[in-house]
Design a protein around this motif. Structure first.
Motif, PDB file in Angstrom:
ATOM      1  N   PRO A  52      -9.075  -1.703  -4.352  1.00 49.38           N
ATOM      2  CA  PRO A  52      -8.866  -0.379  -3.754  1.00 49.38           C
ATOM      3  C   PRO A  52      -8.283   0.603  -4.771  1.00 49.38           C
ATOM      4  N   ASN A  53      -8.553   1.887  -4.555  1.00 54.97           N
ATOM      5  CA  ASN A  53      -7.946   2.913  -5.400  1.00 54.97           C
ATOM      6  C   ASN A  53      -6.446   3.002  -5.139  1.00 54.97           C
ATOM      7  N   VAL A  54      -6.072   2.856  -3.869  1.00 56.75           N
ATOM      8  CA  VAL A  54      -4.674   2.969  -3.459  1.00 56.75           C
ATOM      9  C   VAL A  54      -4.433   2.013  -2.293  1.00 56.75           C
ATOM     10  N   ILE A  55      -3.235   1.435  -2.272  1.00 52.19           N
ATOM     11  CA  ILE A  55      -2.796   0.619  -1.143  1.00 52.19           C
ATOM     12  C   ILE A  55      -1.717   1.390  -0.399  1.00 52.19           C
ATOM     13  N   LEU A  56      -1.869   1.494   0.918  1.00 51.47           N
ATOM     14  CA  LEU A  56      -0.817   2.038   1.777  1.00 51.47           C
ATOM     15  C   LEU A  56      -0.173   0.861   2.477  1.00 51.47           C
ATOM     16  N   LEU A  57       1.132   0.748   2.354  1.00 58.33           N
ATOM     17  CA  LEU A  57       1.829  -0.460   2.767  1.00 58.33           C
ATOM     18  C   LEU A  57       2.958  -0.158   3.737  1.00 58.33           C
ATOM     19  N   ASP A  58       2.897  -0.782   4.903  1.00 53.18           N
ATOM     20  CA  ASP A  58       4.018  -0.737   5.843  1.00 53.18           C
ATOM     21  C   ASP A  58       5.017  -1.804   5.410  1.00 53.18           C
ATOM     22  N   LEU A  59       6.293  -1.581   5.662  1.00 49.84           N
ATOM     23  CA  LEU A  59       7.298  -2.560   5.260  1.00 49.84           C
ATOM     24  C   LEU A  59       7.563  -3.607   6.333  1.00 49.84           C
ATOM     25  N   ASN A  60       7.539  -3.201   7.593  1.00 56.11           N
ATOM     26  CA  ASN A  60       7.929  -4.082   8.691  1.00 56.11           C
ATOM     27  C   ASN A  60       6.706  -4.732   9.313  1.00 56.11           C
ATOM     28  N   MET A  61       6.422  -5.970   8.852  1.00 50.89           N
ATOM     29  CA  MET A  61       5.241  -6.692   9.335  1.00 50.89           C
ATOM     30  C   MET A  61       5.572  -8.171   9.477  1.00 50.89           C
ATOM     31  N   PRO A  62       4.811  -8.884  10.321  1.00 50.64           N
ATOM     32  CA  PRO A  62       5.012 -10.330  10.450  1.00 50.64           C
ATOM     33  C   PRO A  62       4.427 -11.077   9.246  1.00 50.64           C
ATOM     34  N   LYS A  63       4.740 -12.357   9.184  1.00 49.35           N
ATOM     35  CA  LYS A  63       4.250 -13.297   8.168  1.00 49.35           C
ATOM     36  C   LYS A  63       4.787 -12.960   6.786  1.00 49.35           C
TER      37      LYS A  63
END
Length: 137
Positions: A52-63
């Protein structure tokens, strides 16, 4: 403006649908890939032909949460160069500092109002569509 290949790592389906709707309204040629957690995202980036050109990442996720994913990504010799922008509800100063120390390209707070969120994502897409640091398609 260049067409983007985006990886959104987000476990909330409503957030995912909002994001996809906004991006497709800007340009239907932008490609959005969704991962629901860090584990799924790592499998995706290690097995796809085009990063991907860019990753958008949430911080609060399971696993595998966002910070854990970011640590693994930034320690990979190939993947560490993908720009990562945090897109989260966390305004906890330690999260922000830790993310920047690991080499993120930006930290965006998810606004509560849809119109504010839409404006944020439109500005994000505009910026990364013209940014010369992103990988070429």
């Amino acid at each position: 403006m260049r067409n983007l290949s985006l990886l959104l790592i987000e476990d909330d389906q409503i957030e995912t649908l909002k994001f996809q709707k906004i991006v497709s309204s800007i340009n239907e040629k932008h490609k959005v890939t969704i991962a629901q957690n860090g584990e799924e995202a790592l499998r995706l980036v290690k097995n796809i032909e085009q990063l991907p050109n860019v990753i958008l990442l949430d911080l609060n996720m399971p696993k595998l949460n966002g910070l854990e994913f970011l640590k693994i990504l930034k320690n990979d010799l190939v993947l560490k160069y993908i720009p990562v922008v945090i897109l989260t509800t966390s305004n906890y100063p330690n999260d922000i500092l830790e993310c920047y120390e690991m080499g993120i390209a930006g930290y965006l707070m998810k606004p509560l109002k849809y119109q504010d969120y839409k404006s944020l994502i439109e500005n994000f897409i505009t910026y990364w569509s013209v940014n010369e640091f992103t990988r070429k398609n």
